[in-house]
Design a protein around this motif. Sequence first.
Motif, PDB file in Angstrom:
ATOM      1  N   MET A  84      -8.765 -39.247  45.568  1.00  0.00           N
ATOM      2  CA  MET A  84      -8.757 -39.114  44.309  1.00  0.00           C
ATOM      3  C   MET A  84      -7.387 -39.981  43.919  1.00  0.00           C
ATOM      4  O   MET A  84      -6.487 -39.920  44.491  1.00  0.00           O
ATOM      5  N   THR A  85      -8.051 -40.920  43.052  1.00  0.00           N
ATOM      6  CA  THR A  85      -6.847 -41.792  42.493  1.00  0.00           C
ATOM      7  C   THR A  85      -6.939 -41.870  40.864  1.00  0.00           C
ATOM      8  O   THR A  85      -7.960 -41.657  40.275  1.00  0.00           O
ATOM      9  N   LEU A  86      -5.967 -42.366  40.339  1.00  0.00           N
ATOM     10  CA  LEU A  86      -6.192 -42.624  38.926  1.00  0.00           C
ATOM     11  C   LEU A  86      -6.116 -44.188  38.749  1.00  0.00           C
ATOM     12  O   LEU A  86      -5.128 -44.865  39.639  1.00  0.00           O
ATOM     13  N   ARG A  87      -6.965 -44.877  38.105  1.00  0.00           N
ATOM     14  CA  ARG A  87      -6.876 -46.350  38.137  1.00  0.00           C
ATOM     15  C   ARG A  87      -7.145 -46.637  36.547  1.00  0.00           C
ATOM     16  O   ARG A  87      -7.516 -45.966  35.732  1.00  0.00           O
ATOM     17  N   GLY A  88      -6.552 -47.894  36.375  1.00  0.00           N
ATOM     18  CA  GLY A  88      -6.646 -48.598  35.106  1.00  0.00           C
ATOM     19  C   GLY A  88      -8.034 -48.678  34.728  1.00  0.00           C
ATOM     20  O   GLY A  88      -8.983 -48.833  35.360  1.00  0.00           O
ATOM     21  N   ILE A  89      -8.004 -48.913  33.310  1.00  0.00           N
ATOM     22  CA  ILE A  89      -9.366 -49.149  32.789  1.00  0.00           C
ATOM     23  C   ILE A  89      -9.394 -50.628  32.460  1.00  0.00           C
ATOM     24  O   ILE A  89      -8.490 -51.268  31.569  1.00  0.00           O
ATOM     25  N   THR A  90     -10.641 -50.952  32.786  1.00  0.00           N
ATOM     26  CA  THR A  90     -10.703 -52.534  32.747  1.00  0.00           C
ATOM     27  C   THR A  90     -12.146 -53.087  32.108  1.00  0.00           C
ATOM     28  O   THR A  90     -12.851 -51.925  31.903  1.00  0.00           O
ATOM     29  N   ASP A  91     -12.464 -54.238  31.644  1.00  0.00           N
ATOM     30  CA  ASP A  91     -13.857 -54.531  31.147  1.00  0.00           C
ATOM     31  C   ASP A  91     -14.974 -53.930  32.225  1.00  0.00           C
ATOM     32  O   ASP A  91     -15.891 -53.705  31.984  1.00  0.00           O
ATOM     33  N   ALA A  97      -5.968 -43.524  20.799  1.00  0.00           N
ATOM     34  CA  ALA A  97      -4.937 -44.336  21.623  1.00  0.00           C
ATOM     35  C   ALA A  97      -4.112 -45.581  20.969  1.00  0.00           C
ATOM     36  O   ALA A  97      -3.244 -45.694  20.812  1.00  0.00           O
ATOM     37  N   VAL A  98      -5.385 -46.265  20.213  1.00  0.00           N
ATOM     38  CA  VAL A  98      -4.820 -47.312  19.031  1.00  0.00           C
ATOM     39  C   VAL A  98      -4.293 -46.872  17.992  1.00  0.00           C
ATOM     40  O   VAL A  98      -3.099 -47.577  17.816  1.00  0.00           O
ATOM     41  N   ARG A  99      -4.638 -45.691  17.357  1.00  0.00           N
ATOM     42  CA  ARG A  99      -3.957 -45.122  16.134  1.00  0.00           C
ATOM     43  C   ARG A  99      -2.513 -45.028  16.591  1.00  0.00           C
ATOM     44  O   ARG A  99      -1.806 -44.780  15.676  1.00  0.00           O
ATOM     45  N   GLY A 100      -2.391 -44.244  18.042  1.00  0.00           N
ATOM     46  CA  GLY A 100      -1.106 -43.963  18.432  1.00  0.00           C
ATOM     47  C   GLY A 100      -0.490 -44.567  19.452  1.00  0.00           C
ATOM     48  O   GLY A 100       0.411 -44.104  20.081  1.00  0.00           O
ATOM     49  N   GLN A 101      -0.451 -45.962  19.376  1.00  0.00           N
ATOM     50  CA  GLN A 101       0.281 -46.805  19.981  1.00  0.00           C
ATOM     51  C   GLN A 101       1.650 -46.830  20.239  1.00  0.00           C
ATOM     52  O   GLN A 101       2.118 -46.817  21.285  1.00  0.00           O
ATOM     53  N   HIS A 102       2.410 -46.266  19.166  1.00  0.00           N
ATOM     54  CA  HIS A 102       3.755 -46.232  19.123  1.00  0.00           C
ATOM     55  C   HIS A 102       4.234 -44.745  19.814  1.00  0.00           C
ATOM     56  O   HIS A 102       5.288 -44.590  20.383  1.00  0.00           O
ATOM     57  N   ALA A 103       3.150 -44.021  20.617  1.00  0.00           N
ATOM     58  CA  ALA A 103       3.363 -42.952  21.464  1.00  0.00           C
ATOM     59  C   ALA A 103       3.073 -43.278  22.983  1.00  0.00           C
ATOM     60  O   ALA A 103       3.124 -42.497  23.651  1.00  0.00           O
ATOM     61  N   ASN A 104       2.939 -44.601  23.101  1.00  0.00           N
ATOM     62  CA  ASN A 104       2.962 -45.385  24.475  1.00  0.00           C
ATOM     63  C   ASN A 104       1.838 -44.819  25.193  1.00  0.00           C
ATOM     64  O   ASN A 104       2.021 -43.890  26.354  1.00  0.00           O
ATOM     65  N   PRO A 105       0.444 -44.890  24.934  1.00  0.00           N
ATOM     66  CA  PRO A 105      -0.528 -44.176  25.425  1.00  0.00           C
ATOM     67  C   PRO A 105      -0.691 -44.969  27.045  1.00  0.00           C
ATOM     68  O   PRO A 105      -0.507 -46.059  27.066  1.00  0.00           O
ATOM     69  N   TRP A 106      -0.946 -44.037  27.909  1.00  0.00           N
ATOM     70  CA  TRP A 106      -1.117 -44.561  29.115  1.00  0.00           C
ATOM     71  C   TRP A 106      -2.453 -43.982  29.725  1.00  0.00           C
ATOM     72  O   TRP A 106      -2.535 -42.621  29.777  1.00  0.00           O
ATOM     73  N   LEU A 107      -3.578 -45.046  29.705  1.00  0.00           N
ATOM     74  CA  LEU A 107      -4.922 -44.515  30.270  1.00  0.00           C
ATOM     75  C   LEU A 107      -5.516 -44.885  31.578  1.00  0.00           C
ATOM     76  O   LEU A 107      -5.007 -45.855  31.932  1.00  0.00           O
ATOM     77  N   ARG A 108      -6.029 -43.765  31.936  1.00  0.00           N
ATOM     78  CA  ARG A 108      -6.612 -43.939  33.437  1.00  0.00           C
ATOM     79  C   ARG A 108      -7.809 -43.256  33.735  1.00  0.00           C
ATOM     80  O   ARG A 108      -8.080 -42.186  33.100  1.00  0.00           O
ATOM     81  N   ALA A 109      -8.676 -43.955  34.564  1.00  0.00           N
ATOM     82  CA  ALA A 109      -9.926 -43.255  35.027  1.00  0.00           C
ATOM     83  C   ALA A 109      -9.530 -42.472  36.173  1.00  0.00           C
ATOM     84  O   ALA A 109      -8.665 -42.813  36.988  1.00  0.00           O
ATOM     85  N   VAL A 110     -10.141 -41.280  36.325  1.00  0.00           N
ATOM     86  CA  VAL A 110     -10.218 -40.393  37.329  1.00  0.00           C
ATOM     87  C   VAL A 110     -10.973 -40.866  38.269  1.00  0.00           C
ATOM     88  O   VAL A 110     -12.247 -40.812  38.133  1.00  0.00           O
ATOM     89  N   TYR A 111     -10.916 -41.223  39.859  1.00  0.00           N
ATOM     90  CA  TYR A 111     -11.892 -41.814  40.584  1.00  0.00           C
ATOM     91  C   TYR A 111     -11.898 -40.977  41.924  1.00  0.00           C
ATOM     92  O   TYR A 111     -10.860 -40.309  42.426  1.00  0.00           O
ATOM     93  N   ALA A 112     -13.217 -40.653  42.263  1.00  0.00           N
ATOM     94  CA  ALA A 112     -13.314 -39.913  43.486  1.00  0.00           C
ATOM     95  C   ALA A 112     -14.037 -40.907  44.457  1.00  0.00           C
ATOM     96  O   ALA A 112     -15.051 -41.500  44.200  1.00  0.00           O
ATOM     97  N   ALA A 113     -13.429 -41.599  45.425  1.00  0.00           N
ATOM     98  CA  ALA A 113     -13.806 -42.772  46.147  1.00  0.00           C
ATOM     99  C   ALA A 113     -13.879 -44.062  45.233  1.00  0.00           C
ATOM    100  O   ALA A 113     -12.879 -44.242  44.325  1.00  0.00           O
TER     101      ALA A 113
END
Length: 153
Positions: free
Chosen positions: A1-8, A37-53
């Motif tokens: 299980m990994t946390l990965r960045g969100i990309t196109d 996250a866009v509205r709250g950019q000043h809260a430094n949002p860190w977004l990740r997808a949760v991956y199983a394999a």
Amino acid sequence: MTLRGITDGNRAAVESLHVAAGQESYVDGVRESFAEAVRGQHANPWLRAVYAADTPVGFVMLADDVPPDNTYIPYRYYLWRLLIDAGHQRRGYGRAALDRLVEYVATRPGAEDLVTSVVGGDGSPMDFYLGYGFRRTGEMFDHEEVLRFPVRS
């Protein structure tokens, strides 16, 4: 299980994730989270997808090293959103995602606690968080009960 960045390349798959029926009043969806996250950019949002394999099974959003004078998110490290897709729940992915998130937060400057807030009620994720080790603080944030988890022993 990994946390990965969100990309196109994975955004559409992550946006298609959704909670089980009856959980919608406790966890906002991924698209709503992106907008927040866009509205709250000043809260430094860190977004990740949760991956199983190689399969996205969830989504996590953290307010990461929030400045002390921030009124939008008043906690330095705040678990803003944790969503495990309805088709992948009850397989340990939520706990594993929290494990990875706690590992990440423990590396961050000044991190002592991970804070989240939860609405109680039938179907609420409150028992999940308490079972993981979060503790009630007696505080309220917006209309939600605040919980803390120590990231350093």
